[in-house]
Design a protein around this motif. Structure first.
Motif, mmCIF file in Angstrom:
data_model
loop_
_atom_site.group_PDB
_atom_site.id
_atom_site.type_symbol
_atom_site.label_atom_id
_atom_site.label_comp_id
_atom_site.label_asym_id
_atom_site.label_seq_id
_atom_site.Cartn_x
_atom_site.Cartn_y
_atom_site.Cartn_z
ATOM 1 N N THR A 41 1.455 -1.646 -0.733
ATOM 2 C CA THR A 41 1.174 -0.713 0.496
ATOM 3 C C THR A 41 0.090 0.371 -0.118
ATOM 4 O O THR A 41 0.337 0.743 -1.333
ATOM 5 C CB THR A 41 2.373 -0.205 0.864
ATOM 6 O OG1 THR A 41 3.028 0.504 0.000
ATOM 7 C CG2 THR A 41 3.297 -1.327 1.517
ATOM 8 N N CYS A 90 -0.585 -3.941 8.302
ATOM 9 C CA CYS A 90 0.631 -4.955 7.695
ATOM 10 C C CYS A 90 0.969 -5.734 9.042
ATOM 11 O O CYS A 90 1.366 -6.863 8.713
ATOM 12 C CB CYS A 90 1.892 -4.048 7.698
ATOM 13 S SG CYS A 90 2.534 -3.149 8.869
ATOM 14 N N SER A 107 -3.415 -5.077 -0.394
ATOM 15 C CA SER A 107 -2.696 -3.713 0.186
ATOM 16 C C SER A 107 -2.556 -3.512 1.450
ATOM 17 O O SER A 107 -3.763 -3.972 2.100
ATOM 18 C CB SER A 107 -3.330 -2.531 -0.594
ATOM 19 O OG SER A 107 -2.783 -2.301 -2.041
ATOM 20 N N ILE A 167 -1.432 -1.431 5.113
ATOM 21 C CA ILE A 167 -0.811 0.109 5.694
ATOM 22 C C ILE A 167 -0.017 -0.027 7.007
ATOM 23 O O ILE A 167 -0.282 -1.074 7.587
ATOM 24 C CB ILE A 167 -2.159 0.845 5.877
ATOM 25 C CG1 ILE A 167 -1.631 2.385 6.217
ATOM 26 C CG2 ILE A 167 -2.989 0.324 6.919
ATOM 27 C CD1 ILE A 167 -2.631 3.287 6.132
ATOM 28 N N LEU A 195 8.344 -3.373 6.949
ATOM 29 C CA LEU A 195 7.326 -4.472 6.425
ATOM 30 C C LEU A 195 8.147 -5.835 6.469
ATOM 31 O O LEU A 195 7.910 -6.862 6.637
ATOM 32 C CB LEU A 195 6.904 -4.226 5.247
ATOM 33 C CG LEU A 195 5.807 -3.060 4.880
ATOM 34 C CD1 LEU A 195 5.395 -2.787 3.466
ATOM 35 C CD2 LEU A 195 4.657 -3.516 5.737
#
Length: 269
Positions: free
Chosen positions: A199, A207, A238, A240, A259
């Protein structure tokens, strides 16, 4: 509640057995003995149901054996030693001002590495998560969201720290939790087809746009600095977590939970 007449009674905190049990509050002795303490009725029930070895159940002699555990004396815990103890003993072995009515000495469960790898796996890998409450919450969330395993890498608080054990609420008995170096395991995960996902507040991808149905290792870092430089260097992508309010970020346990539940939502569709 009742105290069985044939149960051993220990009243002195200076008793050698009590000293041995209380030493398990220290990681060094937990590692040496390969045992740890679980407190309270619920955790003892969870340990018994998981089939781990429970060598002793120690209960407050004034309060007796909790009714919920009576049936286990002749069942899952029929080979366990049951011991009545004074409040002073209960307090010394749990390190709390208001000790629980019962605690148990439990062998560390076997944690099979095999469940870390394979098609469609969802594994949470933690790098330097030091707060026992956060670790316990992450393990509970991983359990609730159907993750396959949790890996505790370098710098993480000990899984068997009493505060961690309490905060897992028994989930530590429900899924494999492996304590091993991430720099060894992450390349193996990638070789097995898993994506290594981190992240970042600077990430371009939400995400909610990531495909969590594929084999994924979710890498989450310490409360203060996030992922270490060496682990971050292995991240494939990655993501967010979008936020509508003014909060700068979520703590590691809350972020991991968000998540994991997005992964569960996608996997259940």
């Amino acid at each position: 509640m009742s105290m069985e007449s044939n149960d051993l009674y220990i009243g002195s905190p200076q008793n050698d057995r009590v000293k041995g049990w209380s030493s398990l509050l220290d990681k060094k002795y937990r590692d040496r003995e390969n045992r740890f303490i679980v407190e309270g009725v619920h955790l003892i029930q969870e340990a018994a149901e998981a089939g781990v070895v429970v060598s002793q159940v120690v209960y407050d002699s004034e309060r007796g054996v909790p009714a919920e555990l009576e049936s286990l004396r002749n069942g899952a815990l029929d080979r366990t030693e049951w011991i009545a103890a004074s409040k002073a003993v209960m307090g010394k072995c749990t390190g709390t001002d208001t000790p629980p009515p019962v605690f148990a000495i439990v062998n560390k469960p076997e944690m099979p590495r095999e469940r870390l790898f394979g098609e469609g796996r969802l594994v949470v890998a933690l790098d330097g998560v030091r707060d026992p409450g956060n670790l316990g919450t992450i393990i509970r969330s991983a359990d609730a969201a159907g993750a396959d395993a949790v890996v505790l890498g370098k710098g993480c608080v000990d899984l068997y720290n009493p505060k961690t054990v309490r905060s897992t609420m028994g989930s530590l008995f429900h899924l494999p939790i492996v304590q091993e170096g991430l720099m060894e395991l992450l390349p193996l995960a990638r070789e097995g087809g898993a994506k290594l996902i981190g992240t970042s507040l600077q990430a371009d991808h939400s995400c909610y746009g990531y495909d969590w149905k594929q084999s994924t290792w979710l890498l989450m870092g310490s409360e203060s600095v996030g992922l270490s430089e060496e682990v971050r260097g292995l991240v494939d992508e990655s993501v967010i977590i979008p936020m509508a309010g003014r909060a700068e970020s979520l703590n590691v346990a809350m972020a991991t939970t968000v998540l994991l539940f997005e992964a569960m939502r996608q996997r259940l569709v």
